[in-house]
Scaffold this motif. Sequence first.
Motif: not given
Length: 156
Positions: A108-110, A136-142
């Motif tokens: 995941c992107t930081m 908190k990170n790109g995966c969670e934002i997505s």
Amino acid sequence: MSRRFSLVAPAAFAASLVAVAAFTPTAVAGPLDLAPLPLSSLLQEREQDRLTVTVVDTNITRADGTYELRCGPAGGTHPESTSACARLDELAGEEKDPFAPVPKGQMCTMQMGGPATARVTGTWQGRSVDATFSRKNGCEISRWQNLVPVLPAARG
């Protein structure tokens, strides 16, 4: 005469059993084969979806809080219940689980999408849901963005 009747009756009974056995469903093919039920009829019979959505720290005062979302038909205290239910129906049609966590080991992107967190509990598509969300990170934002408008479009 009664003796003759007693011999004829069992023979007639046996013949009728043979005739009935010839028409059992295992012996029939073609037009009587049953087709699977259409998915739409199964969905109409399911229980109403009920979710409790709790959101904090979105930096949007009116978005933070705890809301009830009911779908089938849309209702509850959720501020966008109709569009939220439409989004959940869309995800169900795509056979995606919007409540699944990010897979372990996923790269995941930081990046930080803000302090917002959410928890969704209840029942969706006939199964229990207890999912947490963050940015908190790109995966969670997505993952969060995938559930907008069930979750609010939080500011980063």
